[in-house]
Design an enzyme around this catalytic site. Structure first.
Site, mmCIF file in Angstrom:
data_model
loop_
_atom_site.group_PDB
_atom_site.id
_atom_site.type_symbol
_atom_site.label_atom_id
_atom_site.label_comp_id
_atom_site.label_asym_id
_atom_site.label_seq_id
_atom_site.Cartn_x
_atom_site.Cartn_y
_atom_site.Cartn_z
ATOM 1 N N TYR A 15 -2.937 2.113 -4.588
ATOM 2 C CA TYR A 15 -2.414 2.756 -5.944
ATOM 3 C C TYR A 15 -3.122 2.118 -7.279
ATOM 4 O O TYR A 15 -2.643 1.175 -7.832
ATOM 5 C CB TYR A 15 -0.932 2.634 -6.101
ATOM 6 C CG TYR A 15 -0.177 3.286 -5.062
ATOM 7 C CD1 TYR A 15 -0.651 4.211 -4.126
ATOM 8 C CD2 TYR A 15 1.207 3.103 -4.895
ATOM 9 C CE1 TYR A 15 0.023 5.000 -3.293
ATOM 10 C CE2 TYR A 15 1.986 3.668 -3.829
ATOM 11 C CZ TYR A 15 1.204 4.638 -3.104
ATOM 12 O OH TYR A 15 1.972 5.133 -2.062
ATOM 13 N N HIS B 230 0.054 2.826 6.088
ATOM 14 C CA HIS B 230 0.038 4.023 5.169
ATOM 15 C C HIS B 230 -0.172 5.250 5.763
ATOM 16 O O HIS B 230 0.465 6.346 5.334
ATOM 17 C CB HIS B 230 -1.101 3.644 4.100
ATOM 18 C CG HIS B 230 -0.586 4.252 2.870
ATOM 19 N ND1 HIS B 230 -0.973 3.619 1.428
ATOM 20 C CD2 HIS B 230 0.227 5.275 2.312
ATOM 21 C CE1 HIS B 230 -0.672 4.447 0.496
ATOM 22 N NE2 HIS B 230 0.004 5.695 0.956
ATOM 23 N N SER C 128 8.462 11.607 -2.700
ATOM 24 C CA SER C 128 8.404 12.835 -3.499
ATOM 25 C C SER C 128 9.615 13.783 -3.317
ATOM 26 O O SER C 128 10.019 14.824 -2.946
ATOM 27 C CB SER C 128 7.393 13.455 -3.029
ATOM 28 O OG SER C 128 6.197 12.876 -3.154
ATOM 29 N N PRO C 129 10.926 12.963 -3.209
ATOM 30 C CA PRO C 129 12.224 13.581 -2.949
ATOM 31 C C PRO C 129 12.621 14.684 -4.143
ATOM 32 O O PRO C 129 13.584 15.304 -4.066
ATOM 33 C CB PRO C 129 12.993 12.366 -3.358
ATOM 34 C CG PRO C 129 12.550 11.355 -4.178
ATOM 35 C CD PRO C 129 11.260 11.536 -3.994
ATOM 36 N N LEU C 130 12.040 15.007 -5.401
ATOM 37 C CA LEU C 130 11.960 15.837 -6.122
ATOM 38 C C LEU C 130 10.860 16.858 -6.119
ATOM 39 O O LEU C 130 10.561 17.466 -7.085
ATOM 40 C CB LEU C 130 12.180 15.220 -7.730
ATOM 41 C CG LEU C 130 13.370 14.147 -7.736
ATOM 42 C CD1 LEU C 130 13.233 13.535 -9.017
ATOM 43 C CD2 LEU C 130 14.730 14.937 -7.433
ATOM 44 N N GLY D 4 8.549 16.045 -8.856
ATOM 45 C CA GLY D 4 9.147 16.158 -10.055
ATOM 46 C C GLY D 4 9.662 17.661 -10.512
ATOM 47 O O GLY D 4 10.495 17.807 -11.351
ATOM 48 N N SER E 94 13.495 18.411 -10.772
ATOM 49 C CA SER E 94 14.127 18.029 -12.131
ATOM 50 C C SER E 94 14.298 18.994 -12.900
ATOM 51 O O SER E 94 15.209 18.854 -13.886
ATOM 52 C CB SER E 94 13.411 17.015 -12.586
ATOM 53 O OG SER E 94 12.009 17.454 -13.101
#
Length: 334
Positions: free
Chosen positions: A58, A134, A212-214, A217, A220
């Site tokens: 990252y 990964h 990435s549970p949203l 984004g 949201s």
């Protein structure tokens, strides 16, 4: 403080909501200010976050390990209170000219050995709490990977380990050599394909870390069809759920989530996180953010209660409501 929950049955315990740190330095626009993110990480600790997720890759072409370096310095004062997860076995093809960058797996023993030493140095620690492969490496048998990590555990350099984006067969084979504590997969109201693994994870006593549970984004409810993402630095520019037409396709989904949020005196993001938190006691979402208000909002999702009946009703609705395609990750380079 935030509630804690067990990840797997090997003894690993983390905050119910963790913090995905990738977006501070990678894939969500130009890297944020190092000072601002250092302050944000300290605020996360104050809010009860004990679980921080990063990876050796990252970063940017100029600072390829930027995220681990950030966490190493920023979290050092709190190190003995935290669980830091990082990852090995992947590199980006930065020369491709493509964004997102193509992924190149490499889980050879010597590569893992080099990776762990680099991560320990950058994270300014003598051990990695949770170490993930990964991505699966089709050229290296998972048994060899598991044996290498098992050696690292025996040496005290790694405490627990996991796999990311691995199929059931690999999970079973890896677990038979060195018991896994967690599987990290993309999982959200818009990305539910990994639910097929739930019976296996329960059987083997393995936790699920939801990245990435949203839906990057989108859940949201903070974006509109006019939101702009720089295509040279922000993966969202090419994600299907952020394309203009998708906002029309997903209007009913967003209305459904907003209605639930109103009923629970919560926000859409909190409903999206609470849905998975209340679904299984061994699921831990790791939403990312660069903003303290979102940090607070996400942490408070751990306090939103949904009954089993309510979760089932949400599942039934999600199976019927129209929704666009959602980003499913970058393919491995052959």
């Amino acid at each position: 403080m935030m509630p804690q929950r067990a990840l797997g049955t090997q003894g690993l315990c983390v905050s119910a909501v963790g913090l995905g740190c990738m977006g501070m330095c990678h894939a969500y626009g130009a890297p944020a200010s190092r000072q601002a993110m250092t302050e944000l990480l300290a605020q996360a600790v104050d809010l009860g976050y004990t679980f921080f997720d990063t990876a050796e890759v990252y970063g940017t072409s100029e600072r390829p390990h930027d995220n681990e370096e950030l966490l190493g310095k920023a979290l050092k004062p709190y190190r003995n209170k935290l669980v830091i997860a990082t990852k090995f076995g992947l590199r980006f093809d930065l020369s491709s000219g493509q964004v997102p960058y193509p992924l190149i797996p490499d889980s050879r023993q010597q590569t893992i050995r080099q990776a762990v030493e680099g991560s320990l140095k950058r994270l300014q620690t003598d051990h990695i709490d949770l170490y993930y492969q990964h991505r699966p490496d089709p050229k290296v048998p998972i048994e060899e990977v598991a044996a290498t990590v098992q050696d690292l555990i025996r040496e005290g350099k790694v405490l627990y380990w996991g796999l990311s984006e691995a199929p059931a067969e690999l999970i079973e084979r890896a677990h038979a050599i060195c018991p896994l504590s967690a599987i990290q997969n993309r999982y959200s109201m818009m990305a539910r394909w990994h639910e097929a693994l739930f019976p296996l994870l329960k059987k083997l006593g393995i936790g699920l870390v939801a990245f990435s549970p949203l839906a990057n984004g989108w859940l949201s409810a903070a974006y509109t069809q006019d939101s702009y993402f720089d295509p040279s630095t922000d993966y969202r520019a090419k994600m299907p759920q952020f394309q203009a037409a998708s906002y029309t396709t997903n209007a009913a989904l967003l209305a459904f989530i907003r209605n639930l949020a109103a009923q629970k005196s919560a926000t859409p993001a909190q409903i999206a996180l609470a849905w998975m938190l209340n679904k299984k006691p061994w699921i831990v979402p790791i939403p990312g953010t660069r903003h303290v208000t979102r940090l607070q909002e996400n942490a408070q999702a751990s306090l939103v209660n949904l009954t089993a009946t309510e979760v089932a009703a949400i599942d039934a609705a999600l199976a019927k409501v129209p929704m666009s395609a959602v980003f499913g990750g970058t393919a491995l380079k052959e």
